[in-house]
Design a protein around this motif. Structure first.
Motif, PDB file in Angstrom:
ATOM      1  N   ALA A   1       0.548  -1.161   0.006  1.00  0.00           N
ATOM      2  CA  ALA A   1       0.032   0.003   0.154  1.00  0.00           C
ATOM      3  C   ALA A   1       0.938   1.254  -0.200  1.00  0.00           C
ATOM      4  CB  ALA A   1      -0.995  -0.057   1.272  1.00  0.00           C
TER       5      ALA A   1
ATOM      6  N   ASP B   1      -7.451   1.510  -5.456  1.00  0.00           N
ATOM      7  CA  ASP B   1      -8.285   2.400  -4.503  1.00  0.00           C
ATOM      8  C   ASP B   1      -9.692   2.680  -5.007  1.00  0.00           C
ATOM      9  OD1 ASP B   1      -7.951   3.970  -2.160  1.00  0.00           O
ATOM     10  OD2 ASP B   1      -8.064   5.797  -3.266  1.00  0.00           O
TER      11      ASP B   1
ATOM     12  N   GLY C   1      -8.878   2.241   3.360  1.00  0.00           N
ATOM     13  CA  GLY C   1      -8.082   3.183   3.074  1.00  0.00           C
ATOM     14  C   GLY C   1      -7.966   4.281   4.176  1.00  0.00           C
TER      15      GLY C   1
ATOM     16  N   ARG D   1     -13.385   4.388   1.477  1.00  0.00           N
ATOM     17  CA  ARG D   1     -12.377   3.877   0.523  1.00  0.00           C
ATOM     18  C   ARG D   1     -11.775   2.557   0.921  1.00  0.00           C
ATOM     19  NH1 ARG D   1     -13.630   6.406  -4.247  1.00  0.00           N
ATOM     20  NH2 ARG D   1     -11.479   5.919  -5.036  1.00  0.00           N
TER      21      ARG D   1
ATOM     22  N   GLN E   1      -8.599  -0.287  -0.428  1.00  0.00           N
ATOM     23  CA  GLN E   1      -7.765  -0.573  -1.260  1.00  0.00           C
ATOM     24  C   GLN E   1      -7.457  -1.957  -1.326  1.00  0.00           C
ATOM     25  OE1 GLN E   1      -4.311   1.299   0.671  1.00  0.00           O
ATOM     26  NE2 GLN E   1      -4.772   3.373  -0.046  1.00  0.00           N
TER      27      GLN E   1
END
Length: 286
Positions: A152, A206, A235, A241, A243
């Motif tokens: 990430a 994302d 996220g 969000r 990821q």
């Protein structure tokens, strides 16, 4: 009988001399190629080219010499001549209980002459790659249990600090029987991930929280991509969000294809980046 053995040994000595002559000639040629690459600003280390070479050798190989021995010999050559072309340094990152396996796999891939050091923190190792302190980092294969996965944080602030996954370890199956079954790692460096003709790629997604993992798999399949693994994490706090880290069964370049993936997912304000991948190496058991 003794004369026959002596004759065979003399023949082997002649072959050894010929091999040594060819190795010295090969090193001279590689050094010249490295000079031309630097002069023309071409990437010096090319894992895709190395993979094509290994596949070609495996296609033509026959006889008593084991396939994995041929790969070990050529990986040793590649590591040695890489030092003639550029200042290669490697950091091997793994938990203490897995360091022996990680170190052995890295040594098999980079060879015995490339300088290597140990580290247990993958984030620090990745930072050293981005800052140019080392050329490559060997990092643990990602899993869903890591609360702060290194994948990430691969994106850099500037183009020269963008790291890519460029190889997987072990290099081909059956290379080292001492490695525990299923133990794997990835090689990361600040160089381009190029098409070798048979590759797997890793996508960083994302996306809005409304995009489910099932939808990701279905939409990628609809595009002719086979997802081989899918990891997910929330996220940034406060943002709806998620990821995702997805391995697919073909080479993906950033640009048109990654844009099409977002369109197919119906999340065009999301982000899709290829973080690199690795060339697929033939099985080496036989």
């Amino acid at each position: 009988m003794v004369d026959s053995v002596d004759d065979l040994r003399r023949e082997i000595d002649d072959l050894d001399n010929n091999l040594h002559d060819l190795l010295m000639k090969r090193a001279d040629l590689v050094k010249k190629i490295g000079e031309e690459k630097r002069r023309n600003k071409i990437q010096v280390i090319q894992p895709d080219r190395e993979a094509v070479m290994i596949r070609r050798l495996m296609d033509r190989h026959h006889g008593a010499l084991p396939r994995h021995a041929v790969v070990r010999i050529w990986r040793e050559l590649v590591g040695a001549v890489s030092l003639l072309q550029t200042d290669v340094k490697v950091i091997v990152c793994a938990p203490d209980e897995q360091m022996t396996e990680a170190w052995d796999m890295a040594k098999n891939y980079f060879g015995s002459v490339v300088p290597m050091q140990k580290m247990t923190n993958p984030m620090n190792a990745l930072s050293m790659v981005k800052e140019g302190e080392v050329t490559f980092a060997v990092l643990p294969w990602p899993d869903d249990q890591d609360p702060k996965p290194w994948w990430a944080y691969m994106r850099g602030e500037s183009p020269e600090k963008i790291a890519h996954i460029v190889a997987s370890l072990p290099y081909g199956s059956g290379v080292d029987s001492r490695t525990r079954p299923g133990f794997k790692a990835l090689v990361v460096g600040c160089l381009k991930f190029n098409d070798s003709g048979n590759d797997h790629s890793f996508l960083f997604l994302d996306l809005d929280d409304s995009i489910s993992r099932a939808r990701i798999v279905d939409r990628l399949k609809a595009m002719g991509l086979t997802p081989l693994s899918l990891l997910s994490r929330k996220g940034h706090p406060g943002l709806e969000r998620t990821q995702h880290f997805v391995e697919v069964d073909r080479y993906i370049a950033n640009g048109e294809m990654t844009d099409q993936i977002l369109v197919k997912l119906e999340n065009t304000d999301g982000n899709c980046i290829c973080l690199g991948g690795y060339p697929v190496i033939p099985a080496l058991e036989s």
